[in-house]
Design a protein around this motif. Structure first.
Motif, PDB file in Angstrom:
ATOM      1  N   LYS A  99      -8.286 -64.848  39.605  1.00 53.52           N
ATOM      2  CA  LYS A  99      -9.685 -64.553  39.934  1.00 53.52           C
ATOM      3  C   LYS A  99     -10.404 -65.743  40.546  1.00 53.52           C
ATOM      4  N   GLU A 100     -10.177 -66.929  40.001  1.00 53.05           N
ATOM      5  CA  GLU A 100     -10.950 -68.093  40.410  1.00 53.05           C
ATOM      6  C   GLU A 100     -10.395 -68.833  41.628  1.00 53.05           C
ATOM      7  N   ARG A 160      -8.076 -65.282  44.575  1.00 59.59           N
ATOM      8  CA  ARG A 160      -8.854 -64.173  45.096  1.00 59.59           C
ATOM      9  C   ARG A 160     -10.271 -64.604  45.473  1.00 59.59           C
ATOM     10  N   LYS A 161     -10.383 -65.622  46.278  1.00 63.00           N
ATOM     11  CA  LYS A 161     -11.671 -66.087  46.772  1.00 63.00           C
ATOM     12  C   LYS A 161     -12.124 -65.202  47.929  1.00 63.00           C
ATOM     13  N   PRO A 162     -13.429 -65.117  48.151  1.00 62.59           N
ATOM     14  CA  PRO A 162     -13.911 -64.362  49.313  1.00 62.59           C
ATOM     15  C   PRO A 162     -13.365 -64.945  50.617  1.00 62.59           C
ATOM     16  N   HIS A 169     -12.777 -59.498  49.250  1.00 60.80           N
ATOM     17  CA  HIS A 169     -12.811 -60.075  47.899  1.00 60.80           C
ATOM     18  C   HIS A 169     -14.172 -60.622  47.485  1.00 60.80           C
ATOM     19  N   GLY A 170     -15.221 -60.354  48.210  1.00 62.67           N
ATOM     20  CA  GLY A 170     -16.544 -60.824  47.797  1.00 62.67           C
ATOM     21  C   GLY A 170     -17.461 -61.056  48.982  1.00 62.67           C
ATOM     22  N   ASP A 171     -18.710 -61.393  48.693  1.00 59.44           N
ATOM     23  CA  ASP A 171     -19.705 -61.653  49.730  1.00 59.44           C
ATOM     24  C   ASP A 171     -19.408 -62.975  50.421  1.00 59.44           C
ATOM     25  N   THR A 183     -21.603 -58.516  53.052  1.00 56.42           N
ATOM     26  CA  THR A 183     -21.264 -58.109  51.691  1.00 56.42           C
ATOM     27  C   THR A 183     -19.810 -57.671  51.611  1.00 56.42           C
ATOM     28  N   LYS A 184     -19.304 -57.644  50.384  1.00 58.19           N
ATOM     29  CA  LYS A 184     -17.895 -57.327  50.126  1.00 58.19           C
ATOM     30  C   LYS A 184     -17.515 -55.996  50.756  1.00 58.19           C
ATOM     31  N   ASP A 191     -19.152 -69.863  53.908  1.00 59.07           N
ATOM     32  CA  ASP A 191     -19.265 -70.398  52.551  1.00 59.07           C
ATOM     33  C   ASP A 191     -19.355 -71.919  52.589  1.00 59.07           C
TER      34      ASP A 191
END
Length: 193
Positions: A25-26, A29-31, A62-64, A144-145, A183
């Protein structure tokens, strides 16, 4: 065996599984951004002048994702004082030189434009008409994701004047890239054909 020994034996595999899930998760699986070039047109409209249009599909996985900057860059050539003209202000943005090559910040993009503007004889007028159809700043643009944005970057690159009377130096058409920084310190680059 006592209950404490059984608890210790069972806790070890549970801790390993929990650690694996946390790492996934950390860290894994980063955005991320997925970028697809839909249209890339480069037309020499005169000596030392190139009109371009780039239609780009951007998807957040995987994310915003927050876009920090978009750059048009050339990794191969030191292109001194080339100017990029684009909507909405139509003021010249000069190249920023790096050790190898140079880049141009692209601060604005249009909503998706289906037609190929470089095929028209009135390219700059077409860019002016796009200004009224929805232009947006791309810095700090949030995607957004699992959503998709389709953006059009269009403009004109103007070469510097040569020592000969009223002629411009030619602009190389190789080694051009579109770089999207997002990011904190991530960036994605695609080669332009």
């Amino acid at each position: 065996m006592t209950i404490n020994e059984w608890a210790g034996i069972i806790a070890l595999p549970i801790a390993v599984v929990n650690l694996a899930i946390t790492i996934y998760k950390e860290f894994i699986r980063k955005p991320k951004l997925q970028i697809e070039l839909i249209l890339s047109e480069w037309i020499a409209s005169g000596q030392g002048i190139i009109d371009f249009q780039l239609n780009v599909r951007i998807k957040a996985i995987h994310g915003d994702v927050h876009i920090r900057s978009v750059r048009l860059l050339n990794k191969k050539h030191q292109l001194h004082s080339l100017a990029l003209v684009s909507a909405p202000h139509f003021t010249s943005v000069f190249s920023i030189e790096k050790q190898k090559g140079c880049y141009y910040p692209l601060a604005y993009a249009n909503e998706y434009v289906k037609e190929d503007l470089t095929k028209t004889s009135r390219f700059m007028e077409s860019l002016g008409e796009l200004k009224d159809k929805g232009i947006r700043e791309v810095e700090e643009l949030k995607i957004t994701k699992d959503s998709v944005e389709i953006l059009t970057f269009a403009g004109r690159i103007i070469g510097t004047l040569s020592s000969e009377w009223m002629t411009r130096r030619s602009i190389p058409d190789d080694a051009w890239f579109l770089q999207i920084a997002y990011d904190r310190k991530k960036s994605k680059m695609i080669r332009l054909p």
